[in-house]
Design a protein around this motif. Structure first.
Motif, PDB file in Angstrom:
ATOM      1  N   TYR A 234       0.809  -1.224   0.000  1.00  0.00           N
ATOM      2  CA  TYR A 234       0.000   0.000   0.000  1.00  0.00           C
ATOM      3  C   TYR A 234       0.834   1.262   0.000  1.00  0.00           C
ATOM      4  O   TYR A 234       0.452   2.281  -0.568  1.00  0.00           O
TER       5      TYR A 234
ATOM      6  N   GLN B 216       2.821 -12.363  14.942  1.00  0.00           N
ATOM      7  CA  GLN B 216       2.412 -11.547  13.800  1.00  0.00           C
ATOM      8  C   GLN B 216       3.042 -12.068  12.533  1.00  0.00           C
ATOM      9  O   GLN B 216       4.253 -11.998  12.358  1.00  0.00           O
ATOM     10  N   GLN B 217       2.219 -12.544  11.633  1.00  0.00           N
ATOM     11  CA  GLN B 217       2.768 -13.088  10.396  1.00  0.00           C
ATOM     12  C   GLN B 217       2.942 -12.008   9.339  1.00  0.00           C
ATOM     13  O   GLN B 217       3.844 -12.055   8.520  1.00  0.00           O
ATOM     14  N   ASN B 218       2.061 -11.032   9.379  1.00  0.00           N
ATOM     15  CA  ASN B 218       2.016 -10.044   8.310  1.00  0.00           C
ATOM     16  C   ASN B 218       3.112  -9.005   8.480  1.00  0.00           C
ATOM     17  O   ASN B 218       3.142  -8.271   9.480  1.00  0.00           O
ATOM     18  N   GLU B 220       3.701  -6.287   6.684  1.00  0.00           N
ATOM     19  CA  GLU B 220       3.215  -4.908   6.544  1.00  0.00           C
ATOM     20  C   GLU B 220       2.669  -4.416   7.879  1.00  0.00           C
ATOM     21  O   GLU B 220       2.916  -3.282   8.303  1.00  0.00           O
ATOM     22  N   LEU B 221       1.943  -5.276   8.531  1.00  0.00           N
ATOM     23  CA  LEU B 221       1.365  -4.907   9.821  1.00  0.00           C
ATOM     24  C   LEU B 221       2.456  -4.701  10.850  1.00  0.00           C
ATOM     25  O   LEU B 221       2.408  -3.784  11.679  1.00  0.00           O
ATOM     26  N   LEU B 224       3.924  -1.368  10.208  1.00  0.00           N
ATOM     27  CA  LEU B 224       2.988  -0.338  10.656  1.00  0.00           C
ATOM     28  C   LEU B 224       3.068  -0.158  12.164  1.00  0.00           C
ATOM     29  O   LEU B 224       3.118   0.958  12.695  1.00  0.00           O
ATOM     30  N   ARG B 227       6.230   1.579  13.206  1.00  0.00           N
ATOM     31  CA  ARG B 227       6.141   3.034  12.953  1.00  0.00           C
ATOM     32  C   ARG B 227       5.324   3.736  14.028  1.00  0.00           C
ATOM     33  O   ARG B 227       5.609   4.863  14.406  1.00  0.00           O
ATOM     34  N   ARG B 228       4.323   3.020  14.526  1.00  0.00           N
ATOM     35  CA  ARG B 228       3.447   3.612  15.547  1.00  0.00           C
ATOM     36  C   ARG B 228       4.066   3.539  16.939  1.00  0.00           C
ATOM     37  O   ARG B 228       3.455   3.964  17.907  1.00  0.00           O
ATOM     38  N   GLU B 240      12.915  -3.962   0.753  1.00  0.00           N
ATOM     39  CA  GLU B 240      11.996  -2.892   0.356  1.00  0.00           C
ATOM     40  C   GLU B 240      11.501  -2.149   1.590  1.00  0.00           C
ATOM     41  O   GLU B 240      11.427  -0.913   1.608  1.00  0.00           O
ATOM     42  N   ARG B 244      11.982   1.785   2.770  1.00  0.00           N
ATOM     43  CA  ARG B 244      10.806   2.602   3.123  1.00  0.00           C
ATOM     44  C   ARG B 244      10.985   3.246   4.487  1.00  0.00           C
ATOM     45  O   ARG B 244      10.776   4.436   4.695  1.00  0.00           O
TER      46      ARG B 244
ATOM     47  N   LEU C 154      -6.703  -2.275   7.801  1.00  0.00           N
ATOM     48  CA  LEU C 154      -5.568  -2.245   8.733  1.00  0.00           C
ATOM     49  C   LEU C 154      -5.029  -0.838   8.869  1.00  0.00           C
ATOM     50  O   LEU C 154      -4.755  -0.339   9.948  1.00  0.00           O
ATOM     51  N   VAL C 235      -5.464 -13.779   7.474  1.00  0.00           N
ATOM     52  CA  VAL C 235      -4.022 -13.904   7.270  1.00  0.00           C
ATOM     53  C   VAL C 235      -3.373 -12.528   7.228  1.00  0.00           C
ATOM     54  O   VAL C 235      -2.369 -12.273   7.878  1.00  0.00           O
ATOM     55  N   ILE C 236      -3.977 -11.602   6.473  1.00  0.00           N
ATOM     56  CA  ILE C 236      -3.400 -10.265   6.343  1.00  0.00           C
ATOM     57  C   ILE C 236      -3.464  -9.524   7.680  1.00  0.00           C
ATOM     58  O   ILE C 236      -2.496  -8.880   8.102  1.00  0.00           O
ATOM     59  N   ASP C 238      -3.738 -10.779  10.545  1.00  0.00           N
ATOM     60  CA  ASP C 238      -3.197 -11.567  11.651  1.00  0.00           C
ATOM     61  C   ASP C 238      -4.219 -11.794  12.760  1.00  0.00           C
ATOM     62  O   ASP C 238      -3.893 -11.701  13.944  1.00  0.00           O
TER      63      ASP C 238
END
Lengths: 269, 537, 291
Positions: A234, B216-218, B220-221, B224, B227-228, B240, B244, C154, C235-236, C238
């Protein structure tokens, strides 16, 4: 045909013609890597910029349109036809047959068909061309995607079965087979068209999701599904909003299909 | 309304304060086990690293061995025996005293053949029992049936268990102990009140009160949340995400340099593989394999796929492995001319834009890799284009991981593979099962009854010789020769060593990113939350 | 009569579920990569250990024997042991099922409510272009991959359960709108309008009510759709639910877990569809009686 439908027809026609004429419209092929212009922004040379491997996004969009716009509707047509026949027959015949078919459909919906897709991929020779591989994937999606529409079509058929026009036709001595083909199925057209319209983007996205498991389109052949998967990054999308082009195109095509396939509801025939 | 706001702020501050000395980072999945002897996955290994007390620890930063529960140790009988002088006054987390009996119990458990522990197998150089004798509660002598290469370093993975504690493996000797586990959500490790180590000023370690491992598998999360400010570190950041994050928070990222891991390509040379005979000839030709190696532009892989955060690989030892690296080896040049020259030597020729073998067969083959790995998919696309320059048609096939494993280790129904190899050990003896021709992990042609080629026989002899020797310089000479043979024959084409990338919150102190895993929290007992910048090499 | 109907339904559901479990197990067994373990690539393990791993995995090769063991265990409440997560399947389900059921509930109710509401609005407000915005919205939801929708949720910090609603909504809207438009053109509706009944009364009592049992067919489909969408969304995001478990089980070829999830999904689908069918049958027999 209304004005809006003509407009939709023109848009779809432009999309199909552009995809078929991709070799003439786009200056680069979908696989050519311009390694000195990685993730480049739109320019006169690259109308939609380049991706992370330096490939022309516009070229990939055009070639991807060819794959998705031709194969996804074909798969949707296949699944709709199968759903129409099975769901329609189940609703029409009623009784024990209906119960058996309904149970079969419900069972079909619950099974992990993913493994069938994996098994088919395993059976295909490793050197199967990307085009053949994606055609087989869409064929399988079409063969597997009928169950949910079949249920809806069956429900629609049940409400039609006792309609006056069918009772009248039966009383006139029309055979069951003819009743089904010539009288019932045409009146299921709105439902069938709705299912077809919905199935097109569903199959495009299913092909994308299957890519996570090694099914679907293989490199370097692009498809809308593969291009849409890029949207998962994203923050890259926020920096490079032109990455949304495949999503925008898909929405336009789906909306045009919806317009084109919408018919005024008519009296039973 | 104002009072509610004030109360909320105070509560929030209180909650934050109570968790202020807590390190937070993510595990990719639930640990499969909390029994340190049964650890096989990375997430369980993380918990073991943070809770397990070991006799000897490999310092991930200096790459030197240091005594932990063993104040001193000595390797004797040519690597068949090791004597430990244990620290006195050490207690398990539940207060049970630590003695030689615990070492004996642990070694007995680890070496149980029914356990099939990777740690136990690392010690198993020959059949027979391991004997641990305790001359006193603070001396332990462990004797193996046969010499074990790099014996002392193997104890880095052996977390000592208590023989008497009723809490079994929950009683630990490491800096933290298991506090709470909510499946699918988090693992909370709490400070071990009985941890034996103190800092230079005599303060008890660890400095942290707790470590919270979010499941946590993701990725991107995870980014995120970092960052928080909800996470303090990200171990193993992908390139990548590194770039970023670097653009937004330049002081939060750390590139420790090339890791020990490899990205590799190898060809199927198994006799019984369902391949056409002409393809089998190609894959068995060292000229062909070396031509592929020469033709792949590693610099582009480093630049485009890894965004510069990788190092072109020359052989089976990463540049990060300073002692064992053979500096004479160079990575493939990426030169089309060099590759074509090797192909010509191998009997191949160009006809138009297509490469043909000596029998006129078009050179076309498939390369498989695991699906869902974007780096691999991009690498394959680059390799496809590189080989197209040579007139070779490469068909890219991505498969889900079980399908891939089945093809390369069971059915051998593949032609070429692009695969990552994770290396956790500096010592080449850990790679015995890769280089020995009789081994199951001799990927390109496993389980050979006798070496099928002269060079594989030569590698077998050299690897056995380095494994049997205790002299590091002799071992290095043997292994340098192995590396040279591998470079000449290219059974595995080594592409790149990815860099060890991580993200570290500015709040974390005493961080020194290392190349060896775990990169950031290898000195977890000395980390502190609150304060200055990350120190980088 | 009702009791015997329900018993017949229950028997049908049980048989279908058991058959579904066997077929699901067969599909998994025949799929590539069954019985392999990534530990086989661990070069630290010696030949004996590798052999032991293969032998352990080969235990489930005979699918008939496996399924017999599974059914026997099922009778005692034992759903088997998940090798990939190293825990009993019943424990995993007990932890995760409530979360997924809540998400599915929100997703199905949200999607169906939104779809029906927009369809009703479109039919009621019969101006040209009235369905443009809902059509565009449903087109957008159809065009966006579930994973992208999940990521957007998310990013904005919204609960992921509503992402499932966005996946369900376009299917419901499209079918519901067609059905309601068809019903709104029926002679009885024209008659009601001619008699001067208010717009809302006509819409509710004469358009929606007759179409409702057919719309009930959407319930079962929505459940299947929602569960399918829950997999990438969990999955995305979590979320430790059954969808995430299903994905993990598929990747690891975890047979007991996959069979249990198949049985569960079959049961859910059959029960919901059975209720929908009951509603449709009741309406059809009422219509026939009235005629």
């Amino acid at each position: 045909m209304t004005g809006k439908q003509k407009f939709a027809m023109v848009i779809l026609g432009v999309a199909v013609v552009a995809s078929l004429g991709a070799a003439y419209i786009s200056r680069s092929s979908y696989s050519e890597q311009f390694r000195e212009a990685i993730s480049a922004p739109p320019s006169a040379r690259f109308w939609l910029g380049t991706d992370e491997l330096g490939r022309d996004r516009f070229a990939r969009l055009l070639y991807g349109t060819r794959v998705s716009l031709l194969l996804a509707p074909a798969a949707a047509l296949l699944s709709t036809v199968i759903a129409g026949l099975i769901g329609g027959a189940a609703g029409y015949l009623g009784g024990r047959w209906e119960r058996i078919v309904t149970a079969g459909v419900d069972l079909f919906l619950s099974l992990p068909w993913l493994f069938l897709l994996l098994a088919v991929r395993a059976l295909l020779p490793l050197n199967t061309s990307p085009v053949m591989s994606v055609m087989i994937t869409f064929l399988l999606l079409g063969c597997l995607g009928w169950a949910a529409p079949a249920r809806i079509i069956r429900a629609g058929t049940r409400t039609q079965v006792n309609s006056d026009y069918l009772v009248q036709a039966a009383a006139s001595g029309v055979s069951r087979w003819r009743l089904f083909w010539r009288h019932l199925l045409p009146n299921l057209r709105p439902i069938l068209l709705a299912q077809f319209w919905i199935s097109v983007p569903v199959f495009i996205l299913s092909e994308a999701n299957l890519g996570l498991l090694g099914l679907g389109v293989s490199e370097p052949l692009p498809s809308w599904g593969a291009l849409l998967r890029e949207l998962e990054n994203y923050s890259a999308v926020l920096r490079n909003p032109w990455m949304l082009a495949p999503a925008v195109l898909l929405v336009i095509v789906v909306s045009c299909l919806q317009l084109l396939l919408r018919t005024e509801e008519s009296a039973p025939c | 309304m104002l009072i509610r706001t004030v109360i909320a702020l105070w509560l929030g501050a209180a909650l934050t304060a109570s968790a202020a000395n807590e390190l937070r980072f993510c595990l990719r999945a639930d640990p499969k086990t909390f029994n340190p002897l049964l650890v096989e996955d990375e997430n369980s290994a993380t918990v073991r690293y943070l809770t397990g007390g070991v006799l000897i620890r490999l310092n991930r930063y200096t790459q030197e061995l240091e005594g932990e529960l063993a104040a001193k140790w000595k390797v004797a009988e040519n690597g068949q025996r090791i004597d430990f002088e244990l620290r006195r006054g050490v207690r398990f987390s539940d207060g049970t005293p630590f003695t030689c009996q615990d070492v004996a119990y642990t070694m007995h458990q680890v070496m149980d053949p029914a356990l099939h522990s990777p740690v136990g197998d690392s010690f198993r150089s020959a059949p027979g029992d391991v004997e641990t004798t305790c001359a006193s509660p603070s001396t332990a002598s462990v004797r193996f049936p046969a010499p074990v290469a790099n014996l002392a370093a193997q104890f880095d993975q052996v977390a000592i268990l208590s023989v008497v504690s009723p809490r079994k493996e929950s009683a630990v000797l490491g800096p933290f102990e298991l506090g709470e586990y909510k499946p699918g959500t988090y693992v909370l490790l709490q400070r071990n009140p009985n941890y034996w180590k103190r800092d230079a000023n005599g303060h008890a370690l660890p400095y942290l009160d707790s470590i919270r491992l979010e499941i946590q598998q993701n990725r991107e999360l995870e980014l995120l949340r970092f960052r928080r400010g909800e996470l303090d570190i990200i171990n193993k950041l992908d390139p990548e995400m590194y770039d970023r994050l670097s653009a937004e928070m330049p002081h939060a990222v750390a590139d420790a340099g090339p890791s020990l891991d490899w990205e590799t390509v190898f060809f199927n040379q198994v006799d019984s593989a369902p391949l056409p005979e002409y393809k089998r000839r190609w894959f068995r030709s060292s000229d062909f394999r070396r031509a592929i190696s020469e033709g792949i532009r590693r610099d582009d892989i480093v630049r485009i796929v890894y965004h510069g955060h990788a190092h072109a690989a020359a052989g089976p030892v990463s540049v990060a492995n300073r002692f064992w690296l053979n500096p004479a080896l160079k990575p493939g040049s990426g030169s089309e001319a060099a590759a074509l020259a090797l192909l010509e030597r191998g009997g191949f020729r160009r006809s138009g834009g297509t490469l043909l073998d000596s029998a006129g067969n078009k050179v076309e083959f498939s390369m498989i890799t695991n699906a869902g790995n974007k780096l691999h998919e991009r690498m394959l696309a680059l390799i496809q284009q590189d080989l197209a320059r040579l007139g070779i048609q490469l068909n890219v096939v991505v498969l889900d991981f079980p399908s891939l494993i089945e093809r390369i280790s069971r059915s051998f129904n593949y032609e070429a593979v692009l695969m990552a190899i994770t290396n956790v050990d500096l010592d080449p003896s850990a790679q015995m099962n890769v280089w020995l021709s009789s081994a199951a992990n001799h990927q390109w042609n496993p389980n050979q009854k006798t070496p099928e080629t002269g060079w594989e026989g030569e590698i077998d002899k050299l690897m056995q010789a380095q494994n049997a020797s205790q002299d590091p310089n002799k071992r290095k000479t043997y292994f340098d020769k192995v590396q040279q043979i591998v470079a000449d024959q290219a059974p595995i084409v080594f592409l790149v060593n990815p860099n060890a990338l991580s993200a570290v919150s500015a709040n974390l102190r005493n961080v020194t990113p290392a190349v060896l895993s775990p990169q950031i929290f290898w000195n977890a007992d000395r980390l502190q939350v609150g304060g200055s910048l990350v120190s980088q090499r | 009569m009702v009791v015997s109907l329900l018993l017949r339904q229950a028997r049908r559901i049980l048989l279908t579920v058991l058959l579904g479990g066997l077929l699901g197990a067969t599909l998994v067994r025949l799929g590539p990569g069954f019985g392999v373990d990534e530990r086989e690539l661990d070069s630290r393990l010696n030949a004996d250990s590798q052999q032991a791993i293969r032998a352990e995995r080969a235990r489930d090769n005979n699918i008939a024997a496996f399924y017999f063991r599974y059914i026997t265990g099922l009778v005692h409440g034992d759903f088997g042991f998940s090798r990939s997560l190293n825990r009993p399947v019943s424990e995993l389900l007990a932890e995760r099922l409530p979360l997924t059921l809540v998400s599915l509930g929100y997703g199905v109710l949200g999607g169906v409510s939104a779809g029906l509401a927009l369809a009703l609005l479109t039919v009621w407000w019969r101006a040209p272009g009235a369905d443009l915005v809902p059509a565009l919205l449903s087109g957008l939801c159809l065009a966006a991959p579930a994973a992208v929708i999940a990521l957007v949720f998310l990013w904005v910090g919204a609960p992921s359960r509503w992402a499932i609603a966005l996946v369900v909504f376009p299917h419901v809207y499209r079918y519901a709108k067609n059905q309601l438009v068809a019903t709104s053109q029926s002679p009885h509706v024209v008659a009601a309008q001619a008699k001067g009944l208010s717009g809302w009364r006509v819409l509710w009592a004469h358009v929606f009510a007759p179409a409702a049992p057919q719309l009930a067919a959407l319930a079962g489909i929505s459940v299947s759709l929602a569960f399918g969408a829950s997999i990438p969304i969990e999955v995305i995001c979590d979320t430790p639910g059954v969808g995430q478990l299903a994905w993990r089980a598929a990747l690891d070829r975890d047979l007991p877990l996959l069979v249990t999830i198949t049985v569960l999904v079959a049961l859910m689908t059959l029960v919901v569809n059975g209720l929908a069918d009951l509603a449709l049958a009741t309406w059809n027999s009422t219509t026939r009686s009235a005629a």
